[in-house]
Design a protein around this motif. Structure first.
Motif, PDB file in Angstrom:
ATOM      1  N   VAL A 325      30.799 -28.500 -30.285  1.00 41.65           N
ATOM      2  CA  VAL A 325      29.537 -27.869 -30.726  1.00 41.65           C
ATOM      3  C   VAL A 325      29.095 -28.725 -31.926  1.00 41.65           C
ATOM      4  N   PHE A 326      30.231 -29.264 -32.741  1.00 37.10           N
ATOM      5  CA  PHE A 326      29.882 -30.505 -33.776  1.00 37.10           C
ATOM      6  C   PHE A 326      29.359 -31.567 -33.118  1.00 37.10           C
ATOM      7  N   LEU A 327      29.829 -31.869 -31.755  1.00 43.22           N
ATOM      8  CA  LEU A 327      29.321 -33.057 -31.188  1.00 43.22           C
ATOM      9  C   LEU A 327      27.842 -32.932 -30.852  1.00 43.22           C
ATOM     10  N   ALA A 328      27.869 -31.925 -30.375  1.00 45.44           N
ATOM     11  CA  ALA A 328      26.431 -31.382 -29.760  1.00 45.44           C
ATOM     12  C   ALA A 328      25.307 -31.437 -30.931  1.00 45.44           C
ATOM     13  N   GLU A 329      25.721 -31.044 -32.107  1.00 44.42           N
ATOM     14  CA  GLU A 329      24.882 -31.355 -33.240  1.00 44.42           C
ATOM     15  C   GLU A 329      24.667 -32.718 -33.557  1.00 44.42           C
ATOM     16  N   ILE A 330      25.584 -33.605 -33.468  1.00 39.16           N
ATOM     17  CA  ILE A 330      25.249 -35.072 -33.597  1.00 39.16           C
ATOM     18  C   ILE A 330      24.128 -35.486 -32.673  1.00 39.16           C
ATOM     19  N   GLU A 331      24.425 -35.452 -31.358  1.00 40.20           N
ATOM     20  CA  GLU A 331      23.597 -35.615 -30.366  1.00 40.20           C
ATOM     21  C   GLU A 331      22.161 -35.039 -30.479  1.00 40.20           C
ATOM     22  N   TYR A 337      19.191 -35.148 -26.248  1.00 41.07           N
ATOM     23  CA  TYR A 337      18.914 -33.740 -26.067  1.00 41.07           C
ATOM     24  C   TYR A 337      19.799 -33.505 -24.610  1.00 41.07           C
ATOM     25  N   SER A 338      19.890 -34.385 -23.815  1.00 38.24           N
ATOM     26  CA  SER A 338      20.700 -34.196 -22.499  1.00 38.24           C
ATOM     27  C   SER A 338      22.137 -34.014 -22.653  1.00 38.24           C
ATOM     28  N   LYS A 339      22.452 -34.997 -23.493  1.00 40.19           N
ATOM     29  CA  LYS A 339      23.835 -35.002 -23.854  1.00 40.19           C
ATOM     30  C   LYS A 339      24.332 -33.799 -24.812  1.00 40.19           C
ATOM     31  N   ALA A 340      23.422 -33.553 -25.825  1.00 38.29           N
ATOM     32  CA  ALA A 340      23.561 -32.363 -26.545  1.00 38.29           C
ATOM     33  C   ALA A 340      23.775 -31.022 -25.647  1.00 38.29           C
ATOM     34  N   LYS A 341      23.025 -30.892 -24.685  1.00 38.87           N
ATOM     35  CA  LYS A 341      22.851 -29.738 -23.583  1.00 38.87           C
ATOM     36  C   LYS A 341      24.256 -29.718 -23.175  1.00 38.87           C
ATOM     37  N   GLN A 342      24.443 -30.905 -22.502  1.00 38.52           N
ATOM     38  CA  GLN A 342      25.938 -31.086 -21.705  1.00 38.52           C
ATOM     39  C   GLN A 342      27.129 -30.386 -22.766  1.00 38.52           C
ATOM     40  N   TYR A 343      27.116 -30.977 -23.958  1.00 37.42           N
ATOM     41  CA  TYR A 343      28.254 -30.464 -24.797  1.00 37.42           C
ATOM     42  C   TYR A 343      28.358 -29.007 -24.958  1.00 37.42           C
ATOM     43  N   LEU A 344      26.990 -28.480 -25.099  1.00 38.65           N
ATOM     44  CA  LEU A 344      26.969 -26.935 -25.237  1.00 38.65           C
ATOM     45  C   LEU A 344      27.295 -26.191 -24.307  1.00 38.65           C
ATOM     46  N   LYS A 365      23.165 -20.035 -31.007  1.00 39.64           N
ATOM     47  CA  LYS A 365      22.388 -20.506 -32.108  1.00 39.64           C
ATOM     48  C   LYS A 365      22.138 -22.112 -31.937  1.00 39.64           C
ATOM     49  N   GLU A 366      23.089 -22.827 -31.443  1.00 41.28           N
ATOM     50  CA  GLU A 366      22.880 -24.352 -31.320  1.00 41.28           C
ATOM     51  C   GLU A 366      22.047 -24.642 -30.148  1.00 41.28           C
ATOM     52  N   LYS A 367      21.910 -23.690 -29.083  1.00 46.42           N
ATOM     53  CA  LYS A 367      21.402 -23.854 -27.678  1.00 46.42           C
ATOM     54  C   LYS A 367      19.865 -23.765 -28.296  1.00 46.42           C
ATOM     55  N   GLU A 368      19.433 -22.680 -29.032  1.00 49.43           N
ATOM     56  CA  GLU A 368      18.161 -22.236 -29.428  1.00 49.43           C
ATOM     57  C   GLU A 368      17.523 -23.613 -30.462  1.00 49.43           C
ATOM     58  N   LYS A 369      18.300 -23.915 -31.343  1.00 50.42           N
ATOM     59  CA  LYS A 369      17.980 -25.140 -32.049  1.00 50.42           C
ATOM     60  C   LYS A 369      17.585 -26.432 -31.037  1.00 50.42           C
ATOM     61  N   TRP A 374      13.594 -29.957 -28.498  1.00 49.71           N
ATOM     62  CA  TRP A 374      13.167 -30.481 -26.997  1.00 49.71           C
ATOM     63  C   TRP A 374      11.894 -30.280 -26.892  1.00 49.71           C
ATOM     64  N   GLU A 375      11.547 -28.832 -27.022  1.00 47.94           N
ATOM     65  CA  GLU A 375       9.917 -28.668 -26.829  1.00 47.94           C
ATOM     66  C   GLU A 375       8.808 -29.362 -27.612  1.00 47.94           C
ATOM     67  N   LYS A 376       9.434 -29.799 -28.638  1.00 53.56           N
ATOM     68  CA  LYS A 376       8.411 -30.518 -29.776  1.00 53.56           C
ATOM     69  C   LYS A 376       8.208 -31.946 -29.161  1.00 53.56           C
TER      70      LYS A 376
END
Length: 377
Positions: A325-331, A337-344, A365-369, A374-376
């Motif tokens: 989850v921490f690594l996803a936050e960094i990505e 976004y794709s790499k963050a999504k994969q971590y999550l 919570k991290e997925k919502e963020k 991503w949508e922006k």
């Protein structure tokens, strides 16, 4: 920041209680003569325990030899005893499922009387494995079984305190801090009565963390300082590394990041020197959290990646999930976004095996963020 005070709660404490279970032969107490069978089983017992830490595969071979002999002689107590020792060898290999199966096999040979201490130790080891894989309901169940036997049958004060320590740790992990404090205070009272300064310091350290979690900073610092005063004179570098780690956690929670970094780096260097890689992983993750707060993403990623490798070796599932989850936050910060999504997604898949509401909510919570950013784009 999740502060960790491992004193008295790691497997060493559990195996110490097992070491207090010397091989007991099944002959009548009136005879002092040892048979060939008993002599061989005593030899196997020593070898199993000797190789737990340095070569679990060798430990398993000796345990299987002892079990084979016990089975031929139909020695139920020995079948229970050596299955317990074999389960600990599996634990050191990181084979949690096999450890659980073997401990439960030990309990099937349950006996009363002299078997009570053995039964309690086996329940305690089951609790430890379930605790480490995040199955906290099972961990509590087996720990309370061990505590009941110890309080009502064997009445060994050190073992009772050990069970209380374990229950405190589990309730800490589930966020039930009031229950955790109750069991830690009970353990501290026993260690103080026994004048066991080292274990008393360990328990005070745990209480420091628990009071910190409830927002009681005054008690948190008081117990941490009391623990430090004992351990700084002890001369044990492993203990010193852990108190440094906890001082780092205290200063992190207080917002003093420079002091926190100083103590965590000292702890990390000591853990590495001592080849205490679980502690090394904890301290590297803590350093990563500091860099994350300072928005030094590259340094944070380096620390989290190193921590992840250590947790992977010891199969610490909960810690693996949290680090992902921490690594996803960094990505996410880097807009990858794709790499963050994969971590999550990886973290979510791992969480399904342990059913932790706390972790699931954190991942969601991290997925919502992630989706919002991503949508922006």
């Amino acid at each position: 920041m999740k502060r960790i005070f491992k004193y008295g709660l790691v497997v060493v404490f559990f195996t110490l209680s097992v070491n207090g279970l010397p091989y007991i032969n099944n002959k009548s107490s009136g005879s002092n003569l040892k048979t060939s069978y008993e002599t061989k089983q005593q030899y196997f017992q020593k070898q199993v325990q000797r190789y737990w830490y340095i070569s679990p595969d060798t430990s398993l071979l000796f345990a299987d030899s002892a079990l084979s002999m016990a089975k031929r002689k139909n020695k139920l107590r020995d079948l229970s005893y050596f299955n317990l020792l074999k389960g600990i060898a599996y634990y050191y290999q990181g084979k949690n499922a096999l450890a659980i199966t073997t401990f439960k096999k030990s309990l099937r040979y349950k006996q009363g009387g002299s078997g009570d201490k053995l039964t309690a130790s086996t329940n305690n080891m089951l609790s430890l494995v379930y605790r480490n894989i995040g199955k906290y309901d099972s961990a509590i169940y087996y720990s309370k079984k061990a505590l009941y036997i110890r309080e009502h049958n064997t009445k060994d004060s050190n073992d009772i305190a050990g069970s209380c320590d374990n229950l405190s740790t589990i309730y800490n992990k589930t966020g039930e801090y009031d229950s955790a404090i109750i069991y830690s205070l009970k353990a501290a009272k026993i260690f103080e009565k026994l004048r066991n300064k080292r274990e008393l310091a360990y328990t005070w350290g745990n209480l420091s963390n628990l009071y910190n979690a409830t927002g009681n900073k005054k008690n948190s610092y008081r117990f941490l300082k009391m623990a430090y005063e004992i351990l700084k004179q002890d001369g044990n570098e492993g203990d010193y590394a852990e108190i440094l780690e906890n001082l780092g956690g205290y200063f992190f929670d207080s917002g003093s990041l420079d002091s926190a970094m100083f103590y965590f780096k000292k702890a990390s260097a000591l853990y590495k020197k001592l080849e205490r890689y679980d502690g090394y992983g904890d301290s590297k993750r803590a350093i990563g959290e500091i860099y994350l707060r300072l928005e030094e993403n590259k340094k944070a990623e380096r620390e989290f990646t190193e921590a992840y490798q250590q947790f992977k070796k010891s199969k610490r599932i909960v810690d693996l999930i949290e680090t992902k989850v921490f690594l996803a936050e960094i990505e996410l910060r880097k807009s990858n976004y794709s790499k963050a999504k994969q971590y999550l997604e990886d973290a979510s898949s791992m969480e399904k095996n342990i059913h932790s509401n706390k972790l699931r909510l954190r991942i969601l919570k991290e997925k919502e963020k992630l989706m919002e950013q991503w949508e922006k784009q």
